[in-house]
Design an enzyme around this catalytic site. Structure first.
Site, mmCIF file in Angstrom:
data_model
loop_
_atom_site.group_PDB
_atom_site.id
_atom_site.type_symbol
_atom_site.label_atom_id
_atom_site.label_comp_id
_atom_site.label_asym_id
_atom_site.label_seq_id
_atom_site.Cartn_x
_atom_site.Cartn_y
_atom_site.Cartn_z
ATOM 1 N N ASP A 289 1.490 4.757 2.344
ATOM 2 C CA ASP A 289 1.106 5.346 3.622
ATOM 3 C C ASP A 289 1.499 6.817 3.694
ATOM 4 O O ASP A 289 2.610 7.177 3.323
ATOM 5 C CB ASP A 289 1.811 4.592 4.762
ATOM 6 C CG ASP A 289 1.618 3.092 4.693
ATOM 7 O OD1 ASP A 289 0.572 2.616 5.150
ATOM 8 O OD2 ASP A 289 2.512 2.400 4.155
ATOM 9 N N ASP B 118 0.858 -1.179 0.000
ATOM 10 C CA ASP B 118 0.000 0.000 0.000
ATOM 11 C C ASP B 118 0.901 1.238 0.000
ATOM 12 O O ASP B 118 2.129 1.107 -0.052
ATOM 13 C CB ASP B 118 -0.914 -0.006 1.232
ATOM 14 C CG ASP B 118 -0.144 0.178 2.537
ATOM 15 O OD1 ASP B 118 1.098 0.227 2.507
ATOM 16 O OD2 ASP B 118 -0.791 0.289 3.592
ATOM 17 N N ASP C 298 -3.182 4.401 2.990
ATOM 18 C CA ASP C 298 -3.485 4.716 4.390
ATOM 19 C C ASP C 298 -3.148 6.171 4.670
ATOM 20 O O ASP C 298 -2.067 6.631 4.315
ATOM 21 C CB ASP C 298 -2.639 3.844 5.343
ATOM 22 C CG ASP C 298 -3.082 2.395 5.352
ATOM 23 O OD1 ASP C 298 -4.216 2.114 4.929
ATOM 24 O OD2 ASP C 298 -2.287 1.536 5.786
HETATM 25 N N1 CTP Z 1 1.345 0.895 11.643
HETATM 26 C C1 CTP Z 1 0.947 1.384 12.850
HETATM 27 N N2 CTP Z 1 -0.369 1.334 13.215
HETATM 28 C C2 CTP Z 1 -1.285 0.792 12.373
HETATM 29 C C3 CTP Z 1 -0.893 0.296 11.124
HETATM 30 C C4 CTP Z 1 0.466 0.365 10.788
HETATM 31 O O1 CTP Z 1 1.768 1.869 13.609
HETATM 32 N N3 CTP Z 1 -2.545 0.757 12.739
HETATM 33 C C5 CTP Z 1 2.766 0.975 11.277
HETATM 34 C C6 CTP Z 1 3.371 -0.389 11.108
HETATM 35 O O2 CTP Z 1 4.006 -0.795 12.265
HETATM 36 C C7 CTP Z 1 4.342 -0.207 9.974
HETATM 37 C C8 CTP Z 1 3.919 1.082 9.279
HETATM 38 O O3 CTP Z 1 2.874 1.629 10.050
HETATM 39 O O4 CTP Z 1 5.621 -0.051 10.481
HETATM 40 C C9 CTP Z 1 3.460 0.848 7.880
HETATM 41 O O5 CTP Z 1 2.524 -0.216 7.844
HETATM 42 P P1 CTP Z 1 2.267 -1.098 6.567
HETATM 43 O O6 CTP Z 1 1.747 -0.264 5.465
HETATM 44 O O7 CTP Z 1 1.431 -2.241 7.005
HETATM 45 O O8 CTP Z 1 3.705 -1.710 6.261
HETATM 46 P P2 CTP Z 1 4.895 -1.212 5.330
HETATM 47 O O9 CTP Z 1 6.107 -1.258 6.164
HETATM 48 O O10 CTP Z 1 4.561 0.085 4.677
HETATM 49 O O11 CTP Z 1 4.996 -2.375 4.269
HETATM 50 P P3 CTP Z 1 4.210 -2.489 2.863
HETATM 51 O O12 CTP Z 1 5.179 -2.010 1.858
HETATM 52 O O13 CTP Z 1 3.900 -3.937 2.725
HETATM 53 O O14 CTP Z 1 2.993 -1.649 2.941
HETATM 54 MN MN MN Z 2 2.759 0.370 3.673
HETATM 55 MN MN MN Z 3 -0.256 0.683 5.528
#
Ligand code: CTP
Ligand code: MN
Ligand code: MN
Length: 465
Positions: free
Chosen positions: A299, A297, A389
């Protein structure tokens, strides 16, 4: 030496050169540089595949360097491969896509680099074990395997023998047993057993749908359901809104998001946010801030320079995205943040900031490098769905939220453990609480937080393990 002998020698001498330089037509795909791992593949197959790729306009490097974007391996265990990669002193291994030969084969068939999908990624044995423990609700082993996965990835050089890993922190008996199997037999029977397990396969498949957690997956499994098709056709199953969106956009959101796509989304979000509030502060977080090439995704974190002005900001952004016709799905959670309740004892929980989990429509024409290009011949609709997100903390919590949302998850866990064990401090996405001084420490930047913890600043791209 006779004539025939000379000839044989010439041939022998000539072959590696042939395989290396020949067959390179003009490089068609400038954004990818391949490297094929010889281990397990063998040199002749590697030479053959190299020529094949070059003849199709791919750039293939003979030696591993920082230019390489895609490492392709066949039948390699993730741990061994990572350890081997680490031994090459690359600037940043996490930027490289480490892929299974299936990605290469798909790309050769299509005559272009195909989009990276989860099935193309080299499976990480420890991650698989962690996932399997998670499905069995065994929290302890799950964390142990996650930790092992990250420790093994951060090793400076290849793990050649068990002695080398005996002294490592965070490796428990289970983990060592698995490593022993891998080092002795080149594979882990425990992992192979798990991979063949019907329940594991079904739960993995079900939880790959946006909005489906382990509990729902388990419920479906117990009902005897095994495929996504069965779930969609089972009349007694009630999907919630999030799960309906998950199924509707399944094929899109299970495809990795590229850096170029993340950038394009960054432009859209920036434009939208600044149209609403020109002085809003916006930052890319998550894996892309850590420099990753692909993510599941994109963020973002946003706030307003003046405290309190961030209230309602996300709802305006959502409305604006809706007006632009690009909002495919939105799950909004209002803020439940309460300063008077800090520090929270449940530091591992989700944070309380206003946030939303979106699915946005991204036009192919807005992505750099794909402008006017038909990347997917079978798919002529010209857009894809992407998970996004957004989180909007008040500005005095911004640094903590930025640190938390930049991740990685394991880095965050390690940092919190360090804070608690070594500094008697509680760290989460909202605050840093000093238990000795009995107060919350202020921070406006991530640098402040590292300084409070008595640590040198760690750059985002160094936070992958
Ligand atoms: N996070 C958080 N609280 C949430 C969701 C996520 O603190 N409710 C943090 C996670 O710990 C993570 C970061 O936000 O370190 C990003 O989350 P995520 O998008 O799930 O992971 P990515 O590291 O961005 O990996 P990806 O590339 O797969 O999205
Ligand atoms: Mn992510
Ligand atoms: Mn995310």
């Amino acid at each position: 030496m006779n004539h025939a002998g000379m000839l044989a020698l010439v041939k022998k001498r000539k072959r590696p050169v042939e395989a290396g330089a020949q067959g390179q037509v003009e490089v068609k795909f400038k954004e990818v540089t391949l490297y094929l791992v010889e281990r397990k593949m063998g040199s002749s197959r590697r030479n053959f595949l190299t020529s094949l790729a070059r003849s199709k306009g791919f750039r293939v490097e003979d030696v591993l360097s920082d230019d390489v974007t895609h490492v392709v391996a066949e039948d390699n265990q993730a741990e061994v491969l990572w350890a081997w990669l680490m031994g090459h002193g690359l600037r940043d291994v996490s930027r490289v896509a480490v892929l299974d030969i299936s990605w290469f084969t798909d790309s050769m068939r299509e005559g272009r680099p195909v989009r990276v999908e989860t099935r193309h990624c080299i499976q990480d044995v420890m991650e698989e074990l962690a996932e399997s423990s998670e499905f069995n609700q065994s929290k302890g082993p799950c964390l142990a395997f996650r930790q092992a996965a990250s420790v093994l990835k951060s090793l400076p050089s290849a793990v050649h023998c068990l002695e080398a890993i005996q002294g490592l922190p965070c490796l428990g008996e289970h983990t060592k047993a698995v490593m022993e199997e891998i080092l002795t037999f080149g594979r882990s029977f425990k992992v192979e057993e798990i991979r063949c397990d019907e329940r594991y396969q079904a739960l993995k498949l079900f939880t790959s749908v946006f909005g489906v957690g382990p509990k729902t997956a388990e419920k479906w499994y117990r009902r005897g359901l095994r495929s996504l098709q069965e779930i969609l056709t089972e009349p007694n199953i009630q999907l919630n809104r999030m799960q309906r969106a998950g199924f509707l956009y399944y094929s899109d959101i299970s495809k990795a998001v590229s850096k170029a796509e993340a950038k394009a989304l960054g432009c859209i979000i920036e434009e939208t946010v600044h149209w609403i509030a020109p002085d809003a502060i916006l930052a890319l977080t998550g894996g892309f801030r850590r420099g990753k090439e692909y993510g599941h995704d994109v963020d973002f974190l946003l706030t307003m320079p003046e405290m309190g002005k961030e209230e309602g900001l996300l709802l305006h952004v959502i409305d604006r995205l809706k007006d632009q016709g690009i909002l495919l799905y939105c799950e909004y959670q209002g803020s439940t943040f309460d300063v008077s309740k800090l520090p929270s004892c449940r530091f591992e929980d989700m944070d309380c900031f206003q946030k939303c989990f979106l699915i946005l429509r991204l036009e192919q024409g807005q992505v750099a490098g794909e402008r006017g290009l038909q990347r997917d011949p079978g798919d002529s609709r010209g857009w894809r769905a992407v998970r996004v997100d957004l989180v909007a903390p008040p500005v005095d919590r911004y640094a903590f939220a930025l640190l938390g949302w930049t991740g990685s998850k394991q880095f965050g866990r390690d940092l919190r453990t360090f804070a608690q064990k070594e500094r008697l401090m509680l760290l989460d996405n909202h605050a840093l609480y000093d238990k000795t001084k009995k107060l919350c420490l202020l921070a406006t930047t991530e640098e402040d937080i590292f300084a409070h913890l008595g640590l040198e600043y760690v750059e985002p791209w160094q936070r992958n393990a």
